[in-house]
Scaffold this motif. Sequence first.
Motif, PDB file in Angstrom:
ATOM      1  N   ASP A 204      63.939  60.757  68.417  1.00 30.94           N
ATOM      2  CA  ASP A 204      62.938  61.828  68.352  1.00 30.94           C
ATOM      3  C   ASP A 204      63.566  63.212  68.250  1.00 30.94           C
ATOM      4  O   ASP A 204      63.130  64.053  67.450  1.00 30.94           O
ATOM      5  CB  ASP A 204      62.023  61.768  69.581  1.00 30.94           C
ATOM      6  CG  ASP A 204      61.130  60.536  69.577  1.00 30.94           C
ATOM      7  OD1 ASP A 204      60.872  60.004  68.477  1.00 30.94           O
ATOM      8  OD2 ASP A 204      60.700  60.105  70.664  1.00 30.94           O
ATOM      9  N   ARG A 205      64.573  63.470  69.052  1.00 30.09           N
ATOM     10  CA  ARG A 205      65.183  64.792  69.034  1.00 30.09           C
ATOM     11  C   ARG A 205      65.888  65.058  67.706  1.00 30.09           C
ATOM     12  O   ARG A 205      65.892  66.191  67.216  1.00 30.09           O
ATOM     13  CB  ARG A 205      66.155  64.945  70.203  1.00 30.09           C
ATOM     14  CG  ARG A 205      65.439  65.011  71.545  1.00 30.09           C
ATOM     15  CD  ARG A 205      66.430  65.180  72.678  1.00 30.09           C
ATOM     16  NE  ARG A 205      65.751  65.258  73.951  1.00 30.09           N
ATOM     17  CZ  ARG A 205      65.287  66.369  74.505  1.00 30.09           C
ATOM     18  NH1 ARG A 205      65.434  67.513  73.863  1.00 30.09           N
ATOM     19  NH2 ARG A 205      64.677  66.358  75.676  1.00 30.09           N
ATOM     20  N   ASN A 206      66.508  64.045  67.125  1.00 24.13           N
ATOM     21  CA  ASN A 206      67.138  64.228  65.813  1.00 24.13           C
ATOM     22  C   ASN A 206      66.101  64.528  64.743  1.00 24.13           C
ATOM     23  O   ASN A 206      66.339  65.331  63.832  1.00 24.13           O
ATOM     24  CB  ASN A 206      67.918  62.974  65.427  1.00 24.13           C
ATOM     25  CG  ASN A 206      69.194  62.821  66.229  1.00 24.13           C
ATOM     26  OD1 ASN A 206      69.656  63.761  66.856  1.00 24.13           O
ATOM     27  ND2 ASN A 206      69.760  61.627  66.220  1.00 24.13           N
ATOM     28  N   PHE A 207      64.947  63.868  64.839  1.00 20.16           N
ATOM     29  CA  PHE A 207      63.877  64.127  63.869  1.00 20.16           C
ATOM     30  C   PHE A 207      63.434  65.589  63.957  1.00 20.16           C
ATOM     31  O   PHE A 207      63.260  66.264  62.937  1.00 20.16           O
ATOM     32  CB  PHE A 207      62.698  63.197  64.137  1.00 20.16           C
ATOM     33  CG  PHE A 207      61.530  63.423  63.216  1.00 20.16           C
ATOM     34  CD1 PHE A 207      61.567  62.989  61.898  1.00 20.16           C
ATOM     35  CD2 PHE A 207      60.401  64.089  63.663  1.00 20.16           C
ATOM     36  CE1 PHE A 207      60.484  63.220  61.044  1.00 20.16           C
ATOM     37  CE2 PHE A 207      59.321  64.316  62.822  1.00 20.16           C
ATOM     38  CZ  PHE A 207      59.372  63.876  61.503  1.00 20.16           C
ATOM     39  N   LEU A 208      63.270  66.085  65.192  1.00 19.12           N
ATOM     40  CA  LEU A 208      62.905  67.492  65.357  1.00 19.12           C
ATOM     41  C   LEU A 208      64.018  68.404  64.839  1.00 19.12           C
ATOM     42  O   LEU A 208      63.758  69.400  64.165  1.00 19.12           O
ATOM     43  CB  LEU A 208      62.637  67.789  66.831  1.00 19.12           C
ATOM     44  CG  LEU A 208      61.371  67.172  67.438  1.00 19.12           C
ATOM     45  CD1 LEU A 208      61.332  67.410  68.938  1.00 19.12           C
ATOM     46  CD2 LEU A 208      60.120  67.750  66.795  1.00 19.12           C
ATOM     47  N   ARG A 209      65.257  68.051  65.158  1.00 24.87           N
ATOM     48  CA  ARG A 209      66.404  68.904  64.807  1.00 24.87           C
ATOM     49  C   ARG A 209      66.609  69.002  63.303  1.00 24.87           C
ATOM     50  O   ARG A 209      66.868  70.090  62.774  1.00 24.87           O
ATOM     51  CB  ARG A 209      67.655  68.350  65.484  1.00 24.87           C
ATOM     52  CG  ARG A 209      68.932  69.168  65.263  1.00 24.87           C
ATOM     53  CD  ARG A 209      70.081  68.500  65.986  1.00 24.87           C
ATOM     54  NE  ARG A 209      69.737  68.233  67.379  1.00 24.87           N
ATOM     55  CZ  ARG A 209      70.111  67.143  68.038  1.00 24.87           C
ATOM     56  NH1 ARG A 209      70.826  66.210  67.431  1.00 24.87           N
ATOM     57  NH2 ARG A 209      69.753  66.972  69.297  1.00 24.87           N
ATOM     58  N   HIS A 210      66.505  67.879  62.603  1.00 19.08           N
ATOM     59  CA  HIS A 210      66.875  67.850  61.184  1.00 19.08           C
ATOM     60  C   HIS A 210      65.687  67.908  60.224  1.00 19.08           C
ATOM     61  O   HIS A 210      65.872  68.229  59.045  1.00 19.08           O
ATOM     62  CB  HIS A 210      67.684  66.583  60.887  1.00 19.08           C
ATOM     63  CG  HIS A 210      68.966  66.490  61.669  1.00 19.08           C
ATOM     64  ND1 HIS A 210      69.987  67.394  61.531  1.00 19.08           N
ATOM     65  CD2 HIS A 210      69.366  65.597  62.619  1.00 19.08           C
ATOM     66  CE1 HIS A 210      70.983  67.065  62.343  1.00 19.08           C
ATOM     67  NE2 HIS A 210      70.628  65.987  63.025  1.00 19.08           N
ATOM     68  N   THR A 211      64.483  67.604  60.729  1.00 17.60           N
ATOM     69  CA  THR A 211      63.324  67.553  59.839  1.00 17.60           C
ATOM     70  C   THR A 211      62.296  68.642  60.148  1.00 17.60           C
ATOM     71  O   THR A 211      61.805  69.315  59.233  1.00 17.60           O
ATOM     72  CB  THR A 211      62.646  66.168  59.918  1.00 17.60           C
ATOM     73  OG1 THR A 211      63.619  65.152  59.639  1.00 17.60           O
ATOM     74  CG2 THR A 211      61.510  66.069  58.910  1.00 17.60           C
ATOM     75  N   VAL A 212      61.966  68.809  61.410  1.00 14.79           N
ATOM     76  CA  VAL A 212      60.880  69.719  61.775  1.00 14.79           C
ATOM     77  C   VAL A 212      61.366  71.163  61.916  1.00 14.79           C
ATOM     78  O   VAL A 212      60.819  72.082  61.280  1.00 14.79           O
ATOM     79  CB  VAL A 212      60.199  69.253  63.081  1.00 14.79           C
ATOM     80  CG1 VAL A 212      59.126  70.249  63.506  1.00 14.79           C
ATOM     81  CG2 VAL A 212      59.608  67.862  62.883  1.00 14.79           C
ATOM     82  N   LEU A 213      62.380  71.384  62.738  1.00 13.63           N
ATOM     83  CA  LEU A 213      62.824  72.752  63.001  1.00 13.63           C
ATOM     84  C   LEU A 213      63.341  73.482  61.756  1.00 13.63           C
ATOM     85  O   LEU A 213      63.075  74.680  61.604  1.00 13.63           O
ATOM     86  CB  LEU A 213      63.892  72.750  64.103  1.00 13.63           C
ATOM     87  CG  LEU A 213      63.323  72.533  65.510  1.00 13.63           C
ATOM     88  CD1 LEU A 213      64.433  72.257  66.503  1.00 13.63           C
ATOM     89  CD2 LEU A 213      62.503  73.735  65.954  1.00 13.63           C
ATOM     90  N   PRO A 214      64.047  72.824  60.833  1.00 12.13           N
ATOM     91  CA  PRO A 214      64.462  73.543  59.622  1.00 12.13           C
ATOM     92  C   PRO A 214      63.297  74.056  58.792  1.00 12.13           C
ATOM     93  O   PRO A 214      63.435  75.032  58.045  1.00 12.13           O
ATOM     94  CB  PRO A 214      65.268  72.483  58.854  1.00 12.13           C
ATOM     95  CG  PRO A 214      65.794  71.573  59.903  1.00 12.13           C
ATOM     96  CD  PRO A 214      64.685  71.485  60.907  1.00 12.13           C
ATOM     97  N   VAL A 215      62.129  73.426  58.890  1.00 13.18           N
ATOM     98  CA  VAL A 215      60.942  73.895  58.181  1.00 13.18           C
ATOM     99  C   VAL A 215      60.293  75.060  58.931  1.00 13.18           C
ATOM    100  O   VAL A 215      59.786  76.014  58.324  1.00 13.18           O
ATOM    101  CB  VAL A 215      59.930  72.743  57.996  1.00 13.18           C
ATOM    102  CG1 VAL A 215      58.648  73.247  57.351  1.00 13.18           C
ATOM    103  CG2 VAL A 215      60.537  71.625  57.163  1.00 13.18           C
ATOM    104  N   LEU A 216      60.328  75.006  60.255  1.00 11.26           N
ATOM    105  CA  LEU A 216      59.665  76.032  61.062  1.00 11.26           C
ATOM    106  C   LEU A 216      60.442  77.340  61.115  1.00 11.26           C
ATOM    107  O   LEU A 216      59.847  78.426  61.115  1.00 11.26           O
ATOM    108  CB  LEU A 216      59.447  75.516  62.490  1.00 11.26           C
ATOM    109  CG  LEU A 216      58.536  74.293  62.662  1.00 11.26           C
ATOM    110  CD1 LEU A 216      58.475  73.912  64.140  1.00 11.26           C
ATOM    111  CD2 LEU A 216      57.144  74.568  62.127  1.00 11.26           C
ATOM    112  N   LYS A 217      61.755  77.252  61.178  1.00  7.27           N
ATOM    113  CA  LYS A 217      62.557  78.469  61.405  1.00  7.27           C
ATOM    114  C   LYS A 217      62.417  79.515  60.293  1.00  7.27           C
ATOM    115  O   LYS A 217      62.295  80.711  60.592  1.00  7.27           O
ATOM    116  CB  LYS A 217      64.025  78.083  61.614  1.00  7.27           C
ATOM    117  CG  LYS A 217      64.278  77.458  62.980  1.00  7.27           C
ATOM    118  CD  LYS A 217      65.754  77.118  63.179  1.00  7.27           C
ATOM    119  CE  LYS A 217      65.990  76.587  64.576  1.00  7.27           C
ATOM    120  NZ  LYS A 217      67.409  76.239  64.824  1.00  7.27           N
TER     121      LYS A 217
END
Length: 451
Positions: A204-217
């Motif tokens: 889960d944390r990798n999904f947030l780190r590599h997929t979700v957060l790069p879109v949000l930042k």
Amino acid sequence: MTAGAEPASGFAWPEALCVAVRSLPEHRRLWVAVSGGLDSTLLLHLACHGHAGAARPKAIHVNHQLQPNAGETESFCRELCQTLGVELTVRRVAVAERMAGGGPSGLEEAARHARYEVFESLLAPGDLLLMAHHADDQAETVLFRLLRGTGVRGLAGMPRYRPLGRGRLFRPLLDFDRAQLVQWATRAGLRWVEDPSNTDPGFDRNFLRHTVLPVLKPRWPGLNRRLAHTATACADSAWLNDRLAEIHWQSCGDDSGRLALTALAGLSPLEQQNLVRWWIRRGGYPLPPRSDWSQVVAELCGAGADREPELLGKGFAVRRYRRHLYLVPQRPPLPTAPMAVTPGRVLAWGEWRVGLYPTVERQGEAPAIRVSTRQGGERFRPAPDRPVRPVKKWLQEQGVPPWERARIPLVFRQEAGGWTLIGIGDLWCHGQYSGSAPVAGWRLIVERDCD
């Protein structure tokens, strides 16, 4: 992979980083958790640099034995610490055998629990453990807990400073983005080992780190700071909730650790929920992951007198009896057969301790004494001038909750006609075996362990 003892020639650590490791809470001994990755490798270098001339920090590496390069990573940590002159403690744990659930999430959680258990086992009073969590880790934690469903306490993220076992934990890098740490570590010429699982989107944390957060930042610049602000605000709210619960405890709690339902009735439903959750955490137990706290607490506080509502959690239960709520720890099973008491020695009986000790005036051999739980039909005479009473009814009159009646030790003495009851927990003892000068020449002591 090798590591240099000092940064590249001409490199100077940024003052902001130096201040982060110089301004540490007071401690007797300093530890650094070292995984072999970028963050912890950088932190160990900083700790050594910041403690130049002082006692060198000690390092801890937990080998989860999950990745193909686990052995290489352990060797790297050993070489790193040897080069820096740091004493390293390595602990290998079998994470796969203790998974709490299936899939990557269960494995991730099991690894975390195993890691922290090692830390707790090593820390002594006055010890301080540094961990290399940074601002990106904090952002992932807040988002992860938000998506999993949590309250303000969960959204407070990782605290900078908290108790851990007999010592304390401190995270000096929470104000720095990982990109900053990468830049500084690269300039310093540091080397580290990459964990191959860090790129697996199944976690889960990798999904947030590599997929979700790069879109949000890019959409919300300074996202880490925004989420850190949210975490701080939630931490403040959690502190205020605790403070309110402490105030309510003064009127609703008692010296036995119970909550009085009459006093609870004077609180609003939200205040009741807040106090009950605080009470459970105060007892040292984790809160059950429930979404129906309002319903559960309303049932505990407001169910009819003929009802026996119960809240079950990990290692405890909340039960109601005679207008009070009790926080009941989970107990191991009691012996299934009676057990003899050896004179002069303590007999462990669940959470109880039973002993028979000689007095100066004793005569003859020790009586045969045994301990058991209630089987039904036991009777005794509370005092020489009192009638014989059923134990069950007497315990009810003493206000002993049903779950305690089932575990209270009954002590019997062997006589010509069979076994005679001479003790009921720490509530009653036959006059021949109690007082300043027991007539029997033997003193019976029954004590409950302190929780």
